[in-house]
Each structure stands twice: as structure tokens, then as C-alpha cells.
Design an enzyme around this catalytic site. Structure first.
Site, PDB file in Angstrom:
ATOM      1  N   GLU A 144      -4.282  -8.733  -1.568  1.00 33.14           N
ATOM      2  CA  GLU A 144      -4.850  -8.654  -0.217  1.00 33.14           C
ATOM      3  C   GLU A 144      -6.295  -8.183  -0.223  1.00 33.14           C
ATOM      4  O   GLU A 144      -6.668  -7.273  -0.965  1.00 33.14           O
ATOM      5  CB  GLU A 144      -4.029  -7.692   0.652  1.00 33.14           C
ATOM      6  CG  GLU A 144      -4.478  -7.649   2.107  1.00 33.14           C
ATOM      7  CD  GLU A 144      -3.720  -6.607   2.916  1.00 33.14           C
ATOM      8  OE1 GLU A 144      -2.494  -6.487   2.724  1.00 33.14           O
ATOM      9  OE2 GLU A 144      -4.345  -5.896   3.719  1.00 33.14           O
ATOM     10  N   GLU A 185       0.806  -1.227   0.000  1.00 35.25           N
ATOM     11  CA  GLU A 185       0.000   0.000   0.000  1.00 35.25           C
ATOM     12  C   GLU A 185       0.843   1.282   0.000  1.00 35.25           C
ATOM     13  O   GLU A 185       0.849   2.053   0.966  1.00 35.25           O
ATOM     14  CB  GLU A 185      -0.966  -0.026   1.194  1.00 35.25           C
ATOM     15  CG  GLU A 185      -1.914  -1.217   1.112  1.00 35.25           C
ATOM     16  CD  GLU A 185      -2.995  -1.228   2.185  1.00 35.25           C
ATOM     17  OE1 GLU A 185      -2.873  -0.477   3.157  1.00 35.25           O
ATOM     18  OE2 GLU A 185      -3.949  -2.016   2.041  1.00 35.25           O
TER      19      GLU A 185
END
Length: 492
Positions: free
Chosen positions: A342, A239
Site C-alpha cells: 500500500e 498496519e
């Protein structure tokens, strides 16, 4: 003159034949022929709300001739001769939290969990795994592998991982038959390598530590492999556009591109690790196209990148989960892989472990991600405790399986079964094939396994019971989709 004309005719005929052969070969490579229904049967496995069905064998169907279905007949059309991407694998993350929770279970329940996830006959046959490089939010506390200001990484050690995480990875690999494609992701470089001097709250990698940080990936991979844990791939940064209250580090698209091009890519290559699958982005679908174009339009960065990873957290509400961004990225860069790295349901609530929408979120995402060109799909934690942790910042979440560590009990949510409708039946090496539903209430995707079995997944999120036919090459087999159900149809 006649001799020359004859030669010209021979050359023309030869070239025409060569052109025809080339054309035929091209058509064959794009649309392989030869799939025959013959006497094949369809075995149906079902998971349904308000029933006892959990990947249960519910019926066996036969094909009958049906050259042209009527418009009023809901139908799933499948063409095995039109083939797309090849599946790499399906699995979940082996985090600190999963490993610590696993260690609290009795040996009996530990074995049950390993079988449930990794045995393809008795369980759902996971073949893919992800783990964190140093700490993440799903760790009991923050940690790193090197001491402060150790630019040369002389103090590098993964001693922390030896208590819980490494044993779990090894047991999961053994349970999967000795092979589990593992990729690794960092949440943050050591604090002293960053401009905010902190593991948390974002920050950027300082330019003077780019080479040290690139060396750190190599150290980690080689250390794990020396301990008998093969590493299949790695992502650059988990991220990279999130400033989190847990471990995080921000890279703009240009920063990630240049780090790959000038440091990480060359370092992996020089260290003999160029075969590792390097994954860029590793963040949400919303900005996947911008990140991919920035990195992959630079040939000197693109040559090191195997694929683009993505998550689902930007679009939890509504039906538009930006699958179009994934598809557009695939169409723009068909030579690069797409991997879902994810996803989970956030904000754990013990009262909602039986919420049927948990699994439906997985099914809807997996069907649409695969249909958009995705080659691999990775859930987040395989196991969490009764509180949705452990998590050192209170970011508690759902997992497909929870453990009540006080009662030594495993709790299977329907997300486990929904994922199993894909992972148990669609195996690595399978090719996605053309599939179309005549009703939007029936979501579907199909794959052809290397053993010749054709796998069709059909999901129904509605309150309706829907009778439909599976139609392949003029043959149809009829069944019924139960309300709020998912079914895997195995043609064999």
C-alpha cells in the site's frame, strides 16, 4: 597394482568431470548466458512534465558498437545475464471507496476506467489487486460480517459487499482477461473480539478469540471463491503497529508470529487453503527488518509465510525512504517474497491533482523497491471521488484517477502514467536484471519478460535534459531524458 592405479585415474577423471559440470551448472543458473542484441531496436515510450507525452511512443533507436563508454558519457548499463527476482504483478486496491465511486459513473466512464487500468494494450495492464476484509477507513461506514459474540461465525455474511465491491472486483477481473491476482487484508477483527471492544483505536485481539478470528479468514476466502472470485493471498493484519482513529488492531512482532504459528497457519492448512500466499507485517519500511526477523527466524511460523508486505507512509519527506531496510530483509531471507502492499499521497487537495511530484513519488519508490528485491507492487485505491473519498473518518487521499461524480468526469493524475510505465510493459514472470546508472540523476531498473522483450525504465527528477546511452554487451543506443520525465525503453 597398475590396475588399481588405472581405476584410481578413471575415478579421478570422472569426479573431476562431474565437479566441472556441477560448477558450470551453478554458474549457468546464477548467470544465464545467451542474450544477443543482434538487430534489436529500442522503442521509447515517454511521460514528461510540460509536454503532451503520456506513455507516448516518442522514438525508435538502433544499437551501434560501443565497447567502452567514456567517463563523460551518461550511461545506463544493463546485463541481461545477471538475473534476480521474478515479478508477480503490479496493481491497485479495489476498496469500498473505489467501488462506491465507480458505481456513480456512467456506463461509458466505467468501461473507460476498466480499460485504462486492466487492458494491457489500450491501458496499463494491472495484474494484481488488494481488497479489505470488512470495513477500513476507505469505506463509507464501519461494518463487520458477523453479529456480536458469534464465536462460531454462524451469522457470517458478506451481503454488504454485494452492492458495490464484489461487482467491481468481478468487472476488473474480466477486464484483465479473466485473471487478477487478488489478496485480502483485514483492518480489524469484530469489536467484541478485541480488548478495547472497538473497531477503531487499535486494541488487541483477545486470546480466547484467536481461533475464531483464524476461522474468519477461511470463511471470507471460501465465501468469495464460491461467488466466483479467486483469492490469491492474504495478509495477517493491515498496519499492525498503528493505533488509528479508524479500523485498526495492534500486534507486536511476537503476537503476530504466534498467531501465524499456532492459529492462522494451521487453520489455513487444515482448511485446504495452504496454497494461499500468506503475507506478514503489511506496514511501513521502518520496522520491516525487525518484524521479519522475529517471525521468520521461527521456523514453525516461517513455514506458513510466503512473504513480507510493506507500505511507504513513514518517510514522505526527503530522498531516504529506507529502501535499505527492504534490501536487508531480502538479503536475510532470500527465500521469502517482498511485496509493496500500500501507498498513496495523503491529505487530498483538489488544487494539487496536477502536481508532478505525485507521479515522481511512485516512480522513485517502484524503481528502488524493485531494485531492493520486491516481487510485487500494489497502489492503494484505484479510484476516489472529487473529495479524495469516500472515507468515514475524513482521511482523504489522492488516487491515480479521480472521478468528479457531479460532472461524470474522470481525472487522470500523472501517478497513473508513472505506474503504467512499469505495469504496462513489465509483465508477471519477468526477471529483474542487473542495471546500473552512471549518473545519480537517472534512476533505473530493468526486467526481462518471458517473451524475450527487455524492459528498461529510466526516470529523471531533475530540471536538466540529459543525453545518455543504453549500453548492453558492447552495444549502445543513445537518447535524451527530458526534465521531470519517466521513460520505458523496450528492446525487441
Amino acid at each position: 597394482m597398475k590396475k588399481n592405479i588405472s581405476l584410481l585415474l578413471v575415478f579421478a577423471t570422472t569426479f573431476a568431470a562431474m565437479a566441472q559440470n556441477k560448477k558450470t551448472a551453478a554458474v549457468t543458473s546464477k548467470s544465464p548466458q545467451g542474450y544477443v542484441i543482434g538487430n534489436k531496436k529500442v522503442v521509447v515510450y515517454t511521460t514528461a512534465n510540460k509536454s503532451d507525452y503520456r506513455i507516448s511512443k516518442t522514438e525508435t533507436l538502433s544499437f551501434v558498437e560501443n565497447r567502452q563508454p567514456f567517463e563523460t558519457e551518461p550511461t545506463i548499463f544493463v546485463d541481461p545475464n545477471i538475473r534476480y527476482q521474478t515479478l508477480v504483478g503490479i496493481g491497485g486496491a479495489l476498496t469500498d471507496a473505489s467501488a462506491e465511486t465507480f458505481a456513480k459513473l456512467s456506463k461509458k466512464n466505467q468501461q473507460e476506467l476498466l480499460t485504462a487500468y486492466y487492458d494491457k494494450d489500450k491501458g496499463i495492464g494491472y495484474t494484481l489487486a488488494r481488497t479489505n476484509i470488512a470495513s477500513c477507513d476507505f469505506s463509507s461506514g464501519s461494518y463487520t460480517y458477523v453479529q456480536d459474540n458469534d464465536k462460531d461465525l454462524k451469522t457470517f455474511s458478506v451481503a454488504h459487499d454485494k452492492e458495490f465491491k464484489i461487482p467491481l472486483i468481478k468487472m476488473a477481473t474480466a477486464a484483465a482477461g479473466g485473471k487478477l491476482s487478488l489478496y485480502v487484508s483485514p483492518w480489524s477483527p469484530p469489536a467484541w473480539m478485541k480488548d478495547n471492544n472497538s473497531l477503531i483505536n487499535g486494541g488487541h485481539l483477545l486470546p480466547e478469540y484467536r481461533q475464531s478470528w483464524a476461522n474468519h479468514y477461511v470463511k471470507f476466502i471460501k465465501t468469495y471463491e464460491a461467488m466466483g472470485i479467486p483469492v490469491w493471498g492474504l495478509s495477517v493484519q493491515n498496519e499492525p503497529m498503528a493505533k488509528q482513529r479508524w479500523e485498526s488492531c495492534v500486534y507486536t512482532a511476537e503476537e503476530e508470529r504466534d498467531f501465524i504459528k499456532n492459529f492462522l497457519g494451521p487453520t489455513l492448512q487444515k482448511s485446504g487453503l495452504s496454497s494461499k500466499k500468506l503475507i506478514a507485517w503489511d506496514h511501513n519500511r521502518d520496522q520491516i527488518f525487525q518484524r521479519a526477523t522475529t517471525i521468520l527466524n521461527d521456523k514453525d511460523a516461517a513455514k506458513y509465510v510466503w512473504g513480507i508486505g510493506f507500505h511507504w507512509y513513514e518517510t514522505w519527506t526527503g530522498s531516504d525512504m529506507q529502501f535499505g531496510n527492504v534490501r536487508q530483509t531480502h538479503e536475510a531471507f532470500p527465500d521469502k517474497a517482498l511485496i509493496f502492499t500500500e501507498g498513496c499521497k495523503e491529505k487530498y487537495d483538489v488544487k494539487k491533482v496536477d502536481d508532478w511530484t505525485l507521479g515522481e513519488r511512485y516512480g522513485y519508490s517502484m524503481i528502488n523497491d524493485f531494485n531492493a528485491g520486491t516481487v510485487a507492487w500494489t497502489d492503494w485505491n484505484i479510484l476516489l471521488d472529487e473529495n479524495g473519498g469516500p472515507n468515514h473518518v475524513g482521511n482523504f487521499c489522492f488516487a491515480p484517477v479521480h472521478a468528479d461524480t457531479k460532472k461524470d468526469k474522470l481525472i487522470y493524475t500523472n501517478a497513473y502514467y508513472y505506474m503504467g510505465h512499469f505495469s504496462k510493459f513489465i509483465r508477471p514472470g519477468a526477471r529483474r536484471i542487473a542495471t546500473a546508472s552512471s549518473r545519480d540523476l537517472l534512476q533505473t531498473t530493468s526486467f526481462l519478460n518471458t517473451d524475450g522483450k527487455l524492459i528498461v525504465v529510466v526516470m529523471n527528477q531533475s530540471d536538466e535534459k540529459i543525453k545518455y546511452s543504453l549500453w548492453i554487451k558492447g552495444q549502445a543506443a543513445t537518447t535524451t531524458s527530458l526534465p521531470h520525465s519517466i521513460a520505458t525503453l523496450v528492446v525487441e
